[in-house]
Scaffold this motif. Structure first.
Motif, PDB file in Angstrom:
ATOM      1  N   TYR A  73       7.155  -1.089  84.067  1.00  0.00           N
ATOM      2  CA  TYR A  73       6.727  -1.559  82.814  1.00  0.00           C
ATOM      3  C   TYR A  73       6.776  -3.051  82.431  1.00  0.00           C
ATOM      4  O   TYR A  73       7.355  -3.908  82.904  1.00  0.00           O
ATOM      5  N   GLN A  74       5.771  -3.391  81.454  1.00  0.00           N
ATOM      6  CA  GLN A  74       5.562  -4.636  81.028  1.00  0.00           C
ATOM      7  C   GLN A  74       6.461  -4.705  79.925  1.00  0.00           C
ATOM      8  O   GLN A  74       5.808  -4.102  78.768  1.00  0.00           O
ATOM      9  N   ASP A 140       3.804  -2.435  77.587  1.00  0.00           N
ATOM     10  CA  ASP A 140       4.547  -1.137  77.644  1.00  0.00           C
ATOM     11  C   ASP A 140       5.414  -1.018  76.378  1.00  0.00           C
ATOM     12  O   ASP A 140       5.614   0.251  75.594  1.00  0.00           O
ATOM     13  N   VAL A 141       6.323  -1.817  76.594  1.00  0.00           N
ATOM     14  CA  VAL A 141       7.417  -1.872  75.638  1.00  0.00           C
ATOM     15  C   VAL A 141       7.407  -3.277  74.790  1.00  0.00           C
ATOM     16  O   VAL A 141       7.368  -4.356  75.338  1.00  0.00           O
ATOM     17  N   ILE A 142       7.646  -3.195  73.476  1.00  0.00           N
ATOM     18  CA  ILE A 142       7.793  -4.614  72.739  1.00  0.00           C
ATOM     19  C   ILE A 142       9.228  -4.364  72.035  1.00  0.00           C
ATOM     20  O   ILE A 142       9.311  -3.343  71.279  1.00  0.00           O
ATOM     21  N   THR A 143      10.081  -5.372  72.038  1.00  0.00           N
ATOM     22  CA  THR A 143      11.238  -5.500  71.108  1.00  0.00           C
ATOM     23  C   THR A 143      11.349  -6.622  70.175  1.00  0.00           C
ATOM     24  O   THR A 143      10.614  -7.651  70.387  1.00  0.00           O
ATOM     25  N   LEU A 144      12.090  -6.420  69.141  1.00  0.00           N
ATOM     26  CA  LEU A 144      12.370  -7.501  68.192  1.00  0.00           C
ATOM     27  C   LEU A 144      13.690  -6.982  67.641  1.00  0.00           C
ATOM     28  O   LEU A 144      14.017  -6.089  66.894  1.00  0.00           O
ATOM     29  N   GLN A 145      14.627  -8.204  68.071  1.00  0.00           N
ATOM     30  CA  GLN A 145      16.179  -7.872  67.521  1.00  0.00           C
ATOM     31  C   GLN A 145      16.485  -9.130  66.695  1.00  0.00           C
ATOM     32  O   GLN A 145      16.396 -10.103  67.151  1.00  0.00           O
ATOM     33  N   ARG A 162      -1.138  -4.812  68.021  1.00  0.00           N
ATOM     34  CA  ARG A 162      -2.293  -5.149  68.939  1.00  0.00           C
ATOM     35  C   ARG A 162      -2.301  -5.287  70.368  1.00  0.00           C
ATOM     36  O   ARG A 162      -2.848  -4.817  71.040  1.00  0.00           O
ATOM     37  N   VAL A 163      -0.909  -6.144  70.460  1.00  0.00           N
ATOM     38  CA  VAL A 163      -0.668  -6.265  72.072  1.00  0.00           C
ATOM     39  C   VAL A 163      -0.068  -5.042  72.656  1.00  0.00           C
ATOM     40  O   VAL A 163       0.182  -5.148  73.849  1.00  0.00           O
ATOM     41  N   LEU A 164       0.271  -4.172  71.974  1.00  0.00           N
ATOM     42  CA  LEU A 164       1.079  -2.957  72.508  1.00  0.00           C
ATOM     43  C   LEU A 164       0.044  -2.051  73.059  1.00  0.00           C
ATOM     44  O   LEU A 164      -1.110  -1.815  72.760  1.00  0.00           O
ATOM     45  N   LYS A 165       0.316  -1.542  74.344  1.00  0.00           N
ATOM     46  CA  LYS A 165      -0.686  -0.524  75.044  1.00  0.00           C
ATOM     47  C   LYS A 165      -0.645   0.702  74.200  1.00  0.00           C
ATOM     48  O   LYS A 165       0.322   1.287  73.791  1.00  0.00           O
ATOM     49  N   PRO A 166      -1.871   1.438  74.284  1.00  0.00           N
ATOM     50  CA  PRO A 166      -1.684   2.990  73.752  1.00  0.00           C
ATOM     51  C   PRO A 166      -0.591   3.690  74.217  1.00  0.00           C
ATOM     52  O   PRO A 166      -0.602   3.738  75.510  1.00  0.00           O
ATOM     53  N   THR A 259      -0.458   4.812  68.800  1.00  0.00           N
ATOM     54  CA  THR A 259      -1.154   6.087  69.113  1.00  0.00           C
ATOM     55  C   THR A 259      -2.170   6.010  70.352  1.00  0.00           C
ATOM     56  O   THR A 259      -2.816   4.849  70.512  1.00  0.00           O
ATOM     57  N   SER A 260      -2.037   6.848  71.139  1.00  0.00           N
ATOM     58  CA  SER A 260      -3.092   6.773  72.430  1.00  0.00           C
ATOM     59  C   SER A 260      -4.374   7.138  71.853  1.00  0.00           C
ATOM     60  O   SER A 260      -4.729   7.784  70.996  1.00  0.00           O
TER      61      SER A 260
END
Length: 261
Positions: A73-74, A140-145, A162-166, A259-260
Motif C-alpha cells: 500500500y502507498q 491507497d490510504v490517506i490519514t489526517l490526525q 483527488r489523490v486517493l485511489k478509487p 468510490t471505485s
C-alpha cells in the motif's frame, strides 16, 4: 458506536461555515500556528500527553487500530507532524510505503529523526497541504490526525479525495466539537487551562502560550462528529463511518472511501 453519514449539512452551510472560520482564524493560521510548530517539535508528544491527562496515547492507538493496511500500500500522512502516525503504521505493516507531508520543516525534521531511531524510512515533503503535489489517484490510504481544526476543509478535503485511489480509504482523527452543549462548555474551559499549563511546564514561547485561547475557540467553531460525517459526504466520499470517543464526541474517528470507478 458507528453511524452513517449525516445529510443535514448542505453545501451552503458548509461554505458559510468555512468562510466564517477563515474570517476568524486566517491570521492565526498564517502567522501564529507556524511559529507554534517551530517551538513544539521536541516536546510535541509528551506535551499532548500532559495536556490530555494521558489520553493522547489512547487516542492515537485507537486511531491506528482503525486503519486497514495491506503490503505494498502507498500511504500518505497529511499534516504528519513528528511522524507519530507514520511510524506506528510502518510497525503495524512493514510492507507499506509512507509519505509524510507537512508545511512545518521543524516538525518534519523531528519526525525524520524519530523514524531513523526506529530504523524506518518515511519520505518527507514540506508543502502546503491545501494543494497536494501529487497526481490524481496516487494513494491507497490517506490519514489526517490532530490537524483539521487548523485547516480549510473546503480546500484540503477535495484534494485528499483527488489523490486517493478509487476504492482507497481516508482515515481521520481529531478533537471535535462535542455534540452536547453542556459537555462542550466544560470541555473548552478545561482545554484552555490544560493547554496554558502545559505551555508553562515545557517552557513554551510567548506565542505558544498566547495560543491557548485559540485552541479552544477553534473547536467551538469546528464540526461535531455528525456534522463532519455530513461534510465528507458532501465532498464525495462514500461508506462513511464515525466512532466517537469519550465525552460526547470530544474525539472522533472517521473512515471514508473513494468510490471505485
Amino acid at each position: 458506536m458507528e453511524e452513517n453519514a449525516s445529510s443535514s449539512v448542505t453545501w451552503g452551510k458548509f461554505e458559510q461555515r468555512e468562510e466564517y472560520r477563515r474570517s476568524l482564524f486566517s491570521n492565526v493560521w498564517s502567522q501564529m500556528v507556524p511559529k507554534v510548530f517551530k517551538d513544539v517539535p521536541k516536546y510535541y508528544r509528551p506535551g499532548n500527553i500532559v495536556a490530555s491527562l494521558g489520553l493522547w496515547e489512547l487516542w492515537v492507538w485507537q486511531f491506528v487500530r482503525t486503519i486497514k493496511l495491506q503490503p505494498q500500500y502507498q500511504v500518505l500522512d497529511v499534516c504528519a507532524g513528528t511522524n507519530d502516525v507514520g511510524v506506528r503504521l510502518l510497525k503495524k505493516e512493514p510492507g507499506i510505503s509512507v509519505t509524510a507531508i507537512d508545511r512545518s520543516q521543524e516538525m518534519q525534521e523531528e519526525g525524520q529523526r524519530r523514524a531513523e531511531r526506529n530504523g524506518l524510512h518515511i519520505a518527507s515533503i514540506i508543502h502546503d497541504v491545501h494543494e497536494l503535489p501529487f497526481p490524481d489517484n496516487s494513494f491507497d490510504v490517506i490519514t489526517l490526525q490532530a490537524a483539521s481544526r487548523h485547516l480549510q476543509l473546503d480546500k484540503v478535503l477535495p484534494e485528499i479525495l483527488r489523490v486517493l485511489k478509487p476504492g482507497g480509504f481516508f482515515y481521520h482523527c481529531d478533537m471535535l466539537k462535542p455534540t452536547h452543549p453542556i459537555v462542550e462548555w466544560f470541555y473548552l474551559r478545561f482545554l484552555r487551562i490544560s493547554v496554558f499549563t502545559t505551555s508553562l511546564i515545557f517552557g513554551s514561547t510567548e506565542v505558544s502560550r498566547g495560543c491557548s485561547g485559540y485552541f479552544s475557540d477553534a473547536i467551538h467553531h469546528f464540526y461535531t462528529p455528525e456534522e463532519l460525517s455530513g461534510v465528507l459526504k458532501l465532498i464525495g466520499f462514500s461508506n462513511i463511518t464515525c466512532k466517537k470517543s469519550i465525552w460526547g464526541g470530544m474525539v472522533g474517528f472517521h473512515a471514508a472511501q473513494k468510490t471505485s470507478t
